[in-house]
Design a protein around this motif. Structure first.
Motif, PDB file in Angstrom:
ATOM      1  N   TYR A 185       0.849  -1.222  -0.116  1.00 41.89           N
ATOM      2  CA  TYR A 185      -0.065  -0.133   0.098  1.00 41.89           C
ATOM      3  C   TYR A 185       0.917   1.303  -0.120  1.00 41.89           C
ATOM      4  O   TYR A 185       0.327   2.372   0.087  1.00 41.89           O
ATOM      5  N   PHE A 186       2.046   1.074  -0.158  1.00 46.70           N
ATOM      6  CA  PHE A 186       2.893   2.366   0.012  1.00 46.70           C
ATOM      7  C   PHE A 186       3.010   2.590  -1.297  1.00 46.70           C
ATOM      8  O   PHE A 186       4.073   2.378  -2.096  1.00 46.70           O
ATOM      9  N   GLU A 187       2.306   3.492  -1.829  1.00 48.34           N
ATOM     10  CA  GLU A 187       2.334   4.279  -3.304  1.00 48.34           C
ATOM     11  C   GLU A 187       1.841   5.708  -2.949  1.00 48.34           C
ATOM     12  O   GLU A 187       1.059   5.990  -2.141  1.00 48.34           O
ATOM     13  N   LEU A 188       2.270   6.491  -4.053  1.00 55.38           N
ATOM     14  CA  LEU A 188       1.933   7.916  -3.677  1.00 55.38           C
ATOM     15  C   LEU A 188       0.424   8.229  -4.022  1.00 55.38           C
ATOM     16  O   LEU A 188       0.163   9.057  -3.169  1.00 55.38           O
ATOM     17  N   ARG A 189      -0.276   7.469  -4.604  1.00 50.67           N
ATOM     18  CA  ARG A 189      -1.676   7.750  -4.661  1.00 50.67           C
ATOM     19  C   ARG A 189      -2.423   7.309  -3.490  1.00 50.67           C
ATOM     20  O   ARG A 189      -3.487   7.539  -3.094  1.00 50.67           O
ATOM     21  N   GLN A 190      -1.761   6.539  -2.375  1.00 48.19           N
ATOM     22  CA  GLN A 190      -2.257   6.079  -1.383  1.00 48.19           C
ATOM     23  C   GLN A 190      -2.175   7.104  -0.136  1.00 48.19           C
ATOM     24  O   GLN A 190      -2.580   6.785   1.031  1.00 48.19           O
ATOM     25  N   VAL A 191      -1.559   8.296  -0.611  1.00 50.09           N
ATOM     26  CA  VAL A 191      -1.407   9.211   0.729  1.00 50.09           C
ATOM     27  C   VAL A 191      -2.456   9.565   1.207  1.00 50.09           C
ATOM     28  O   VAL A 191      -2.299   9.836   2.594  1.00 50.09           O
ATOM     29  N   PRO A 192      -3.479   9.930   0.566  1.00 48.41           N
ATOM     30  CA  PRO A 192      -4.747  10.480   1.417  1.00 48.41           C
ATOM     31  C   PRO A 192      -5.246   9.069   2.432  1.00 48.41           C
ATOM     32  O   PRO A 192      -5.913   9.780   3.619  1.00 48.41           O
ATOM     33  N   ASN A 193      -4.902   8.082   2.044  1.00 50.81           N
ATOM     34  CA  ASN A 193      -5.447   6.956   2.933  1.00 50.81           C
ATOM     35  C   ASN A 193      -4.454   6.900   4.192  1.00 50.81           C
ATOM     36  O   ASN A 193      -5.121   6.589   5.021  1.00 50.81           O
ATOM     37  N   PHE A 194      -3.316   7.294   4.066  1.00 50.49           N
ATOM     38  CA  PHE A 194      -2.354   7.270   5.121  1.00 50.49           C
ATOM     39  C   PHE A 194      -2.646   8.385   6.063  1.00 50.49           C
ATOM     40  O   PHE A 194      -2.481   8.343   7.300  1.00 50.49           O
ATOM     41  N   LEU A 195      -3.133   9.534   5.410  1.00 51.82           N
ATOM     42  CA  LEU A 195      -3.539  10.664   6.278  1.00 51.82           C
ATOM     43  C   LEU A 195      -4.674  10.326   7.166  1.00 51.82           C
ATOM     44  O   LEU A 195      -4.811  10.776   8.185  1.00 51.82           O
ATOM     45  N   LEU A 196      -5.442   9.570   6.503  1.00 50.24           N
ATOM     46  CA  LEU A 196      -6.927   9.026   7.172  1.00 50.24           C
ATOM     47  C   LEU A 196      -6.377   8.290   8.534  1.00 50.24           C
ATOM     48  O   LEU A 196      -7.217   8.477   9.493  1.00 50.24           O
ATOM     49  N   ALA A 197      -5.517   7.829   8.265  1.00 50.76           N
ATOM     50  CA  ALA A 197      -5.035   6.567   9.420  1.00 50.76           C
ATOM     51  C   ALA A 197      -3.951   7.230  10.383  1.00 50.76           C
ATOM     52  O   ALA A 197      -3.751   6.666  11.363  1.00 50.76           O
ATOM     53  N   LEU A 198      -3.625   8.647  10.032  1.00 50.19           N
ATOM     54  CA  LEU A 198      -2.594   9.188  10.796  1.00 50.19           C
ATOM     55  C   LEU A 198      -3.070   9.386  12.182  1.00 50.19           C
ATOM     56  O   LEU A 198      -2.141   9.271  13.210  1.00 50.19           O
ATOM     57  N   PRO A 199      -4.481   9.978  12.406  1.00 46.82           N
ATOM     58  CA  PRO A 199      -4.560   9.912  14.038  1.00 46.82           C
ATOM     59  C   PRO A 199      -4.492   8.922  14.855  1.00 46.82           C
ATOM     60  O   PRO A 199      -3.989   8.768  15.938  1.00 46.82           O
TER      61      PRO A 199
END
Length: 517
Positions: free
Chosen positions: A335-349
């Motif tokens: 899942y470590f792809e540039l297009r998945q950055v929004p999903n990583f932000l969702l999981a950041l908190p």
């Protein structure tokens, strides 16, 4: 539960809050579903067979927002079984429960509602019940582990407004799993090993990550045995007794862990027999629209054309791992792809909270962590143990939560971390309560009428400050937090803002088929 809640005003408020939050959730999802048009997502959406009637359409209008994304899988499995190969990613106990309620308690409605509508209604009723029971179980677990009723109480209230709220209400298995997992942990803390093992066994039948719960038994038995080793002399007589104890502990651990893992093994065996065994003609029983869906989407049907899936020929034919790999592209760092950055932000908190919780506990208990809590120290024997989140008993729960966090972050779709941790571990709620108590202590020193919250245990009458907090809008602890949001510290605002914003955003986005966690 009613008798217990009368004796414990904290528990009564937890149950009342959970019920109110479920009702508010159902109301808001209906409003959002009505006002916002559904997004045309490329997700599993089987055709409705037969065509829905008037009452079915009315129910869909009221509760349809809770039947999107993975909920379609659970409802489809409950209605038609495991017809498609990728359905086997979803474990059977939850859809079986839906079918039992639809064919049992809701059987009188069969003239008004089709089976799928009754299944959706069953999901709403069951998940509402399970989420309330899970909140109560989390409170009881917190009391047993944290040894602080106030922290346990606040954590249970935060569970009622969980960031994974929408998944606790929609036709997902999160509520059922949370109830079973928290109840099993509580029973284990009480020393009820066999009842705890049974609940963990059922939890594995709901979700695959129930396998990780076997670690609680392994740690509990290892800790008890390690403490026994540190007491007494090392005579030959004692040594022979020690070997017998070691064999007893090892056999108990093996038997218990095998029992907890049994549902997973049985389900993989069922999937093998279903898709790899002889089954000529089974595809003929599948309605044509469902066969056409399989052709259009590339889904594999049961014994379709006699062609077996590739995983059938593996040395250990495990359908679950194959399906996660092929259909959802789940794997290490995938899942470590540039297009998945929004999903990583969702999981950041939730990621930051999880890491912060682990760091806080480690810095507060460095020696306990280095010895894995297996050292019996005189300080723990003679002195009063530390209470709340930093007490040594939290160690195994922090390890469990951290393991799930690492697994989810590196090997799964990272956005599911919120509901993954929110339904599996109490640490998210315990640590958030710990932060709110530490940074917003003044909000918990006074009740609605100026009485100390800590004194509520001293007053069992219905008019106690906390027990009667529903009498005024400013009296309820959650409402006190919300109304005091602007005057909070930045840490308190971030924690409460995270819970409330994800609570609401989940309803808006998920209920309209928009991507969410």
């Amino acid at each position: 539960m009613e008798v217990a809640s009368r004796q414990d005003p904290y528990l009564r408020v937890v149950v009342q809050t959970a019920v109110c939050c479920r009702a508010l959730t159902l109301l808001l999802q209906a409003v959002f579903n009505l006002l916002i048009p559904d997004h045309a997502a490329d997700a599993f959406s089987p055709p409705r067979l037969p065509e829905p009637g008037t009452c079915d359409l009315l129910l869909e209008w009221l509760l349809g927002g809770l039947a999107h994304w993975d909920a379609e899988h659970f409802l489809f499995i409950a209605e038609r079984g495991y017809l498609y190969e990728h359905n086997c990613a979803f474990f059977p106990l939850y859809p079986l429960s839906l079918r039992a309620v639809a064919d049992g308690a809701l059987w009188p409605l069969q003239q008004l509602l089709c089976l799928r509508s009754r299944l959706l209604l069953s999901a709403v009723l069951l998940n509402s019940l399970f989420s309330v029971l899970a909140a109560a179980a989390l409170y009881k677990l917190g009391c047993a582990v944290l040894r602080c009723h106030r922290t346990a109480f606040l954590a249970a209230l935060l569970f009622c407004i969980s960031p994974a709220n929408v998944f606790m209400t929609a036709a997902y298995s999160e509520s059922m799993f949370a109830f079973l997992a928290f109840s099993a942990m509580w029973q284990l803390e009480k020393g009820q090993s066999w009842l705890s093992a049974l609940l963990f066994f059922l939890a594995t039948g709901v979700r695959a990550n129930g396998l990780v719960n076997a670690g609680f038994f392994l740690y509990s038995r290892s800790k008890s045995f390690a403490f026994q080793l540190q007491v007494g002399s090392g005579s030959v007589r004692k040594l022979s007794l020690l070997w017998r104890q070691l064999l007893s502990v090892a056999s108990s651990m093996l038997l218990t862990c095998a029992g907890i893992c049994l549902p997973f093994a049985l389900f993989q065996y069922y999937a093998y027999m279903r898709f790899c065994g002889p089954g000529p003609g089974l595809e003929l029983a599948v309605p044509e629209p469902l066969q056409q869906l399989a052709l259009d989407k590339g889904y594999r049907l049961v014994a379709h054309d006699g062609v077996k899936p590739p995983w059938c020929s593996q040395q250990f034919p495990v359908a679950y791992s194959y399906i996660q790999d092929v259909y959802w592209n789940v794997g290490f760092l995938r899942y470590f792809e540039l297009r998945q950055v929004p999903n990583f932000l969702l999981a950041l908190p939730v990621t930051l909270l999880g890491l912060w919780a682990a760091w806080t506990f480690i810095t507060a208990n460095p020696r306990h962590c280095l010895t894995l809590g297996l050292e019996r120290r005189k300080k723990e024997q003679e002195g009063k143990p530390r209470a709340a989140f930093c007490c040594p008993a939290v160690f195994v729960y922090v390890v469990h939560a951290t393991a799930l966090l690492v697994l989810g972050f590196f090997c799964m779709h990272v956005q599911v971390l919120t509901r993954f941790l929110g339904s599996s571990s109490p640490v998210l709620y315990w640590f958030s309560a710990h932060l709110l108590q530490g940074h917003e202590a003044r909000l918990w020193k006074e009740g609605a009428d100026g009485q100390s919250v800590a004194r509520v245990r001293e007053r069992s009458a219905p008019g106690a400050a906390l027990g009667s907090c529903g009498k005024g809008p400013a009296g309820h602890p959650v409402l006190r937090l919300l109304l005091s949001y602007r005057s909070m510290t930045p840490v308190g605002q971030c924690v409460l803002g995270y819970f409330v914003s994800y609570w609401l955003l989940g309803l808006v986005l998920h209920c309209n088929c928009l991507p969410w966690t």
